[in-house]
Design a protein around this motif. Structure first.
Motif, mmCIF file in Angstrom:
data_model
loop_
_atom_site.group_PDB
_atom_site.id
_atom_site.type_symbol
_atom_site.label_atom_id
_atom_site.label_comp_id
_atom_site.label_asym_id
_atom_site.label_seq_id
_atom_site.Cartn_x
_atom_site.Cartn_y
_atom_site.Cartn_z
ATOM 1 N N ASP A 396 79.297 -77.250 -89.556
ATOM 2 C CA ASP A 396 80.607 -77.001 -89.218
ATOM 3 C C ASP A 396 81.147 -76.741 -87.224
ATOM 4 O O ASP A 396 81.712 -77.203 -87.224
ATOM 5 N N VAL A 397 80.403 -76.747 -86.187
ATOM 6 C CA VAL A 397 79.887 -76.000 -85.277
ATOM 7 C C VAL A 397 79.572 -77.605 -84.824
ATOM 8 O O VAL A 397 80.697 -77.965 -83.700
ATOM 9 N N ALA A 398 78.731 -78.524 -84.796
ATOM 10 C CA ALA A 398 78.833 -79.409 -84.684
ATOM 11 C C ALA A 398 79.992 -80.180 -84.880
ATOM 12 O O ALA A 398 80.480 -81.036 -83.651
ATOM 13 N N ASN A 399 80.319 -80.795 -85.798
ATOM 14 C CA ASN A 399 81.930 -81.424 -86.102
ATOM 15 C C ASN A 399 82.722 -80.566 -85.226
ATOM 16 O O ASN A 399 83.199 -81.792 -84.535
ATOM 17 N N ALA A 400 83.098 -79.514 -84.519
ATOM 18 C CA ALA A 400 84.410 -79.439 -83.998
ATOM 19 C C ALA A 400 84.056 -79.124 -82.797
ATOM 20 O O ALA A 400 85.043 -79.517 -81.679
ATOM 21 N N LEU A 401 82.360 -79.259 -82.149
ATOM 22 C CA LEU A 401 82.466 -79.928 -80.767
ATOM 23 C C LEU A 401 82.479 -81.202 -80.894
ATOM 24 O O LEU A 401 82.927 -81.841 -79.733
ATOM 25 N N ALA A 402 82.787 -81.552 -81.606
ATOM 26 C CA ALA A 402 82.598 -83.064 -81.887
ATOM 27 C C ALA A 402 84.022 -83.264 -81.303
ATOM 28 O O ALA A 402 84.627 -84.632 -80.251
ATOM 29 N N CYS A 403 84.934 -82.835 -82.297
ATOM 30 C CA CYS A 403 86.185 -82.923 -82.100
ATOM 31 C C CYS A 403 86.694 -82.653 -81.078
ATOM 32 O O CYS A 403 87.830 -83.220 -80.240
ATOM 33 N N ALA A 404 86.104 -81.693 -79.851
ATOM 34 C CA ALA A 404 86.619 -81.271 -78.143
ATOM 35 C C ALA A 404 86.035 -82.207 -77.952
ATOM 36 O O ALA A 404 87.237 -81.471 -76.385
ATOM 37 N N ASP A 405 85.621 -82.948 -77.287
ATOM 38 C CA ASP A 405 84.262 -83.212 -76.702
ATOM 39 C C ASP A 405 85.625 -84.736 -76.577
ATOM 40 O O ASP A 405 86.466 -85.486 -77.187
ATOM 41 N N PRO A 406 85.610 -85.155 -75.307
ATOM 42 C CA PRO A 406 86.681 -85.407 -74.257
ATOM 43 C C PRO A 406 86.357 -87.770 -74.832
ATOM 44 O O PRO A 406 87.309 -87.928 -75.018
ATOM 45 N N ASP A 407 84.969 -87.752 -75.762
ATOM 46 C CA ASP A 407 84.855 -89.095 -76.057
ATOM 47 C C ASP A 407 84.564 -88.776 -77.954
ATOM 48 O O ASP A 407 84.123 -88.032 -78.026
ATOM 49 N N ALA A 408 85.873 -89.911 -78.047
ATOM 50 C CA ALA A 408 85.849 -89.904 -79.248
ATOM 51 C C ALA A 408 85.150 -90.301 -80.395
ATOM 52 O O ALA A 408 85.255 -90.893 -81.653
ATOM 53 N N ARG A 409 84.027 -91.023 -79.233
ATOM 54 C CA ARG A 409 82.669 -91.499 -80.250
ATOM 55 C C ARG A 409 81.464 -91.091 -81.021
ATOM 56 O O ARG A 409 81.935 -91.476 -82.106
ATOM 57 N N HIS A 410 82.588 -89.512 -80.383
ATOM 58 C CA HIS A 410 81.586 -88.601 -81.327
ATOM 59 C C HIS A 410 82.811 -87.997 -82.278
ATOM 60 O O HIS A 410 81.103 -87.413 -82.963
ATOM 61 N N VAL A 411 83.274 -88.125 -82.654
ATOM 62 C CA VAL A 411 83.964 -88.199 -84.158
ATOM 63 C C VAL A 411 84.140 -89.049 -84.874
ATOM 64 O O VAL A 411 83.304 -88.545 -85.861
ATOM 65 N N ALA A 412 82.982 -90.573 -83.879
ATOM 66 C CA ALA A 412 83.002 -90.818 -85.907
ATOM 67 C C ALA A 412 81.204 -90.664 -85.385
ATOM 68 O O ALA A 412 81.347 -90.455 -87.188
#
Length: 683
Positions: A396-412
């Protein structure tokens, strides 16, 4: 062939709704459906009953006769079948285009356009289609000797090129006369192959069941797959999965350290019906073995990955060796094969996520959750996760941090799942957890992501097709866009009081992303794959941010993606009774007979109608509201009202029925099918 189809699937194929009376036409419908089941069983290794459940052939099948989904939802097979008693089954342009359109509709989630038979596999299919790593195989089952004409191949190639614009996701398999007969000869219930192999430094275990073990050259294993393909994996619970982190790791090891592959790979387990050793190879240095009825029950990913790497560069696998076990079943007790298959595939596997439990950052965060928030933070895979209000997991935390990161590649990467746990300078996990976030920030972001998910769930009701696919897969991207939009003002994560205004834009973003994807990418592109592609996520996030910053407001969603628009279309479509009355297809006085549809109905209505045969008889009268004159009481009914009353009388509880599916003419035609024929101009 016909006898095999009848013996194997005679009691399993659903023939409800077939309007043809007993005779050649009805027989051909059964044989076509049974042939579809045979192909499903051979491709997937499932049971005959499960294969028959995947047959969706009916009037509204949209050209797709069969659907199969692997247990792990990483593989989908979509089939079109052409049966011919003369062995001349082939496909034409009309069938090709209809099939491809049907595949596209399934890809876009337009399930309501299909007949009820799809409901048997709908949940699994939808889960697989929302998986960014799914592999889809289009299968033509042609009971003839000819291959599809070049002009038809070109249509398939064009469609597949659009689907595969990001990475290989779909392919085409053609099964014709020769392949189908080979399936029957071999036995469809357990796909298998005959193998010849060389074991190096081999050993023998005589008791309690004979087994051999040793090393096999990777180049030889590549040849197995080239010759036998998925038939190697008939007993394996997974088959080969083309796009997974496990496969990527296997391929990486082969390419970078082939000489160490034996040490870094778990090896392969093969069951076979019988085994013989050649006279050559008297020492234990090498032995030549011939296996009949061989199945790779563990190591399917290893086999397919070796084959893939060998196709790219045969020299790469020249120095690789693989540990192999051979177990011959001719001396084993019944059920032993299933026992080995289950045991070798269910032992716990260590995956990349498991190693984060060793990271001191996670220990710090776990302690912070407990002391600061009084909540539970779960790190290890397998630990029971807390109720949402009481805590969360590292996922949960990893996914949420990925969403908050400025780089949208982490969303993928979050969308891909396993890619989240990559370490190193460019690894997503290392980037997100380079410094331990505070428990307060992590909990805030997890809460926001959960609210986005809840809002998206509420948006499902108003959308369908590709828009619904966006709802199902764009959670991380939408959360990312909203968090970056909120950061325009202060650069910090939004506090809870600011959430309602942000969440109100979720529906707007769904519509915007749907329109943007339709405008900028291939119409055949898979939306889950787009959400799992870093570059596409960067582009879509930039477009969505520009839209929000401009204050442009809601986007017009194309009508085909709106549930309201579809309901309007459905409302305008006349029901079966109206069609039949307006067309005058059935003369007044046409006798009708009641048809129970389920085994429970057959049992209940059999006794009830035997007690008074008039209960199963009605007469057609051309009047819109109540065209059935029931022989049991001499009163007029609508088909649905009468069937509901009858079902209630025999003690069966249902919410609704389609009454025109339960009444047929003396020549065996069902009312709803007659109406469909009128609509399509066939009658």
């Amino acid at each position: 062939m016909i006898r095999h189809l009848q013996l194997t699937y005679g009691e399993l194929i659903d023939m409800d709704g077939v309007v043809f009376p007993p005779g050649p036409d009805r027989d051909n419908v059964f044989r076509s459906r049974a042939l579809t089941a045979l192909a499903i069983q051979d491709l997937t290794g499932c049971s005959a009953a499960d294969a028959a459940a995947g047959v969706i052939d009916c009037f509204d099948d949209q050209g797709v006769d069969g659907v199969a989904v692997s247990a792990d939802h990483n593989r989908v097979w979509l089939l079109q079948t052409k049966w011919s008693d003369q062995g001349t089954g082939g496909i034409d342009m009309s069938s090709t285009l209809k099939f491809l359109r049907g595949v596209e509709m399934l890809q876009d989630g337009e399930y309501t356009e299909f007949c009820d038979h799809l409901d048997r596999v709908r949940d699994g299919l939808d889960r697989a289609m929302n998986n960014p790593g799914v592999r889809v195989t289009l299968v033509l089952v042609l009971f003839g000797k000819q291959q599809p004409a070049p002009v038809l191949r070109a249509e398939f190639d064009k469609f597949l090129a659009g689907v595969n614009d990001l990475h290989p996701m779909a392919d085409l398999v053609v099964l014709n006369f020769a392949e189908i007969y080979e399936v029957v000869r071999r036995g469809a219930d357990t796909a298998a192959a005959d193998l010849a192999l060389t074991l190096e430094q081999w050993g023998y275990l005589p008791e309690p069941f004979p087994a051999y073990y040793g090393s096999v050259a990777a180049s030889e294993i590549a040849e197995w797959y080239a010759a036998a393909g998925e038939r190697l994996f008939g007993r394996n619970i997974r088959g080969s999965l083309d796009l997974t982190d496990v496969n990527q790791g296997i391929r990486s090891t082969l390419r970078t350290a082939p000489e160490s592959f034996w040490y870094l790979n778990n090896g392969i387990t093969i069951l076979c019906a019988s085994l013989t050793k050649a006279f050559a190879g008297g020492s234990r240095a090498f032995g030549k073995f011939e296996l009949s009825g061989a199945n790779v029950v563990n190591g399917a990913q290893t086999v397919s990955s070796i084959h893939e790497v060998a196709r790219e560069d045969p020299d790469v696998v020249a120095n690789a060796r693989v540990w192999v076990r051979l177990i011959t079943l001719d001396a084993c007790p019944p059920g032993f094969a299933a026992q080995v298959t289950e045991a070798t595939n269910t032992q716990n596997q260590v995956v990349a996520r498991d190693f984060v439990a060793l990271d001191p950052v996670q220990a710090t965060l776990r302690q912070d959750f407990a002391l600061t928030l009084g909540k539970t933070y779960v790190v290890k895979r397998g630990e029971p996760e807390p109720e949402p209000a009481h805590g969360c997991s590292v996922v949960d935390v990893a996914n949420a941090l990925a969403c908050a990161d400025p780089d949208a590649r982490h969303v993928a990467r979050a969308q891909q799942g396993a890619a989240m746990w990559e370490r190193g300078d460019q690894g997503t996990y290392s980037t997100l957890f380079r410094r331990a976030p505070s428990a307060e920030r992590a909990w805030l972001l997890v809460g926001f992501l959960r609210e986005v998910a809840a809002r998206l769930q509420a948006e499902e009701a108003g959308r369908e097709g590709r828009a619904l696919r966006v709802v199902a897969t764009a959670r991380y991207l939408i959360a990312h866009v909203l968090l970056r939009y909120a950061a325009d003002d202060g650069g910090a994560d939004p506090d809870r009081p600011a959430w309602p205004a942000l969440l109100a834009k979720v529906g707007e973003l769904v519509d915007l992303l749907t329109v943007t994807i339709d405008t900028h990418y291939s119409p055949h592109s898979a939306i889950p794959a787009i959400m799992g592609d870093g570059d596409r996520c960067v582009d879509l996030a930039a477009t969505a941010l520009d839209h929000l910053r401009s204050g442009s407001g809601p986007v017009d969603l194309p009508a085909q993606y709106s549930t309201a628009a579809r309901k309007e279309r459905v409302t305008r479509r006349p029901n079966a009774v109206t069609v039949l009355v307006d067309a005058g297809t059935l003369p007044d006085g046409t006798p009708l007979r009641f048809v129970p549809r389920t085994s429970r109905q057959i049992e209940a209505f059999g006794r009830w109608i035997d007690a008074d045969p008039r209960r199963g008889i009605a007469t057609w009268v051309n009047r819109r509201g109540s065209p059935l004159l029931w022989a049991a009481d001499g009163r007029y009914y609508s088909p649905s009202k009468l069937v509901m009353d009858m079902i209630s009388e025999v003690g069966i509880v249902v919410k609704a029925v389609q009454g025109t599916r339960h009444w047929q003419t003396e020549d065996g035609r069902i009312l709803v099918d007659i109406a469909e024929a009128v609509r399509s101009g066939e009658s």
